[in-house]
Design an enzyme around this catalytic site. Structure first.
Site, PDB file in Angstrom:
ATOM      1  N   ARG A   2      -5.557  -2.323   0.177  1.00  0.00           N
ATOM      2  CA  ARG A   2      -6.651  -2.097   0.603  1.00  0.00           C
ATOM      3  C   ARG A   2      -7.695  -2.768   0.383  1.00  0.00           C
ATOM      4  NH1 ARG A   2      -3.138  -0.388   4.474  1.00  0.00           N
ATOM      5  NH2 ARG A   2      -2.792   0.919   5.903  1.00  0.00           N
ATOM      6  N   TYR A  39      -0.802  -3.006   8.650  1.00  0.00           N
ATOM      7  CA  TYR A  39      -2.179  -2.102   9.013  1.00  0.00           C
ATOM      8  C   TYR A  39      -2.798  -3.046  10.263  1.00  0.00           C
ATOM      9  CZ  TYR A  39      -6.896  -0.170   7.636  1.00  0.00           C
ATOM     10  OH  TYR A  39      -8.158   0.295   8.354  1.00  0.00           O
ATOM     11  N   TYR A  67       0.682  -1.476  -0.002  1.00  0.00           N
ATOM     12  CA  TYR A  67       0.008   0.388  -0.093  1.00  0.00           C
ATOM     13  C   TYR A  67       1.087   1.134  -0.461  1.00  0.00           C
ATOM     14  CZ  TYR A  67      -4.221   2.838   1.223  1.00  0.00           C
ATOM     15  OH  TYR A  67      -4.666   4.047   1.379  1.00  0.00           O
TER      16      TYR A  67
END
Length: 410
Positions: A295, A377, A260
């Site tokens: 994501r 994350y 990401y």
């Protein structure tokens, strides 16, 4: 006048959607999808309530129509608040860590049962007063369940949540089709529901999980890890652009693992040019994409395709893992959870059991990362960053890649 009004509303909605979508970049795509899912859910709830208010005073409610109304309300409400929470997590307004009430699964189950009660109550007494109270209770309970269930899911499972909510929005649309006797709505809703369910299943397989475990447990919760996470010690080894370029030029086999962070830095174009240059020099450079990188599913594939990276050198995790021991250099750009060895080595990790790209098996690993203080994350530190064969190249990914490209051109 009726058609003109509907046309005007449709035009306004289309214009608003186009205006929003035109301002969305690759990094905002996941939260945009989540936001649009919430609108689908809200539309399903509004349509269900409107249909009930239309049929009830006329005495036209039937068991089939009541079941469809309650199903559309339940699925639509869950999709609405679940998607809003997912939007908040993806957009940074909410933390990625799981948050829930004690006995959360029991709470969600009991509140979901309110929908069954509402359907039974309305079938026994299909009047406006009774139905209004039952439908209000169903809506309120379902809105809470959607928010509570999604809040309780940790950051690593967010890509699965997006596909699951996509499926739920389809089934809500399908229920609307039954409710309105619309073959088109039923067919389209079923297509969305089934495709979302299949994609969810594919994502769960890629993460070595099942959908029940994701929704009731989820990575980042106590249902995943088997205790305290391992504590590892060591010092990271740092490198610079010049040394990195020398390693890349000397290598025969190079694998790039984007994450990401590459999308956030907008460094895909520079990376595409680097890949083109190295391949022209005889280096067998390829890309490895984890199924849940980014994501949402496919985000990194789209990002690389946008930059002009040939499709045939972009490989999936299962295609590349066996070749890593023979790889000279692995270039990790903005990825952490998907290359974290704790997923295999630490049963107490929040991502224990998740298949990962085993970059640590390569001869050398070069990690492009903004800082050592940032984590993935899922909130897990990565011991790979402290391995003897790992070099850390800190800084903004785009600026670093631009510098590597410039050095290659010298």
């Amino acid at each position: 006048a009726g058609l003109a009004g509907v046309g005007g509303i449709a035009a306004a909605g289309a214009g608003s959607g186009l205006a929003i979508a035109s301002r969305v970049g690759p990094t905002e795509l996941p939260q945009t999808v989540a936001g649009f899912h919430s609108l689908v859910g809200a539309a399903a709830v509004a349509t269900a309530v409107g249909e009930f208010l239309h049929l009830a005073p006329l005495g036209l409610l039937t068991p089939v129509s009541i079941g469809a109304i309650v199903a559309a309300t339940y699925l639509g409400a869950i999709t609405t608040t679940g998607s809003l929470v997912a939007f908040g997590k993806l957009n940074g307004a909410l933390g990625s860590a799981p948050v829930s009430l004690p006995k959360r699964n029991l709470v969600n189950a009991l509140l979901s049962a309110v929908s069954l009660w509402a359907a039974a109550r309305m079938m026994r007494s299909p009047t406006l007063a009774v139905g209004r109270a039952a439908l209000a209770a169903c809506t309120a309970a379902s809105l809470f369940v959607g928010a509570h269930a999604t809040l309780a899911i940790g950051g690593a499972d967010v890509p699965v949540v997006i596909t699951c909510l996509n499926s739920a929005s389809g089934w809500a649309l399908c229920a609307e089709g039954f409710m309105l006797s619309s073959t088109l709505l039923t067919t389209v809703g079923a297509l969305i529901g089934f495709s979302g369910a299949l994609l969810t299943q594919d994502m769960c397989v890629a993460m070595n999980r099942d959908i029940v475990s994701v929704l009731l447990g989820g990575y980042g919760t106590s249902a995943t890890g088997g205790g305290e996470a391992m504590v590892f010690e060591g010092e990271a080894t740092f490198t610079d652009v010049e040394a990195t370029v020398e390693n890349l030029k000397a290598a025969k086999e190079v694998i790039v693992v984007p994450g990401y962070g590459l999308a956030v830095a907008n460094g895909q174009y520079a990376m595409a040019e680097i890949a083109k240059e190295l391949r022209a020099q005889g280096v067998n450079l390829r890309f490895a994409i984890h199924p849940v990188a980014g994501r949402m599913p496919g985000q990194l594939n789209v990002l690389l395709a946008e930059a002009g990276v040939p499709y045939d050198i972009v490989l999936e995790m299962e295609e590349i893992n066996d070749e890593l021991p023979e790889t000279d250099v692995v270039l990790v750009i903005g990825a952490s959870d998907t290359v974290n060895s704790d997923a295999e080595d630490d049963p107490g990790s929040a991502i224990a059991g998740m298949p990962v790209i085993r970059v640590w098996e390569a001869g050398n690993v070069c990690v492009l990362k903004r800082s050592m203080g940032s984590v993935g994350y899922a909130g897990c530190d990565n011991p790979v960053f402290y391995n003897e064969n790992t070099d850390m190249l800190l800084g903004d990914a785009k600026k670093t890649l631009d510098a590597i490209k410039a050095k290659l051109d010298d």
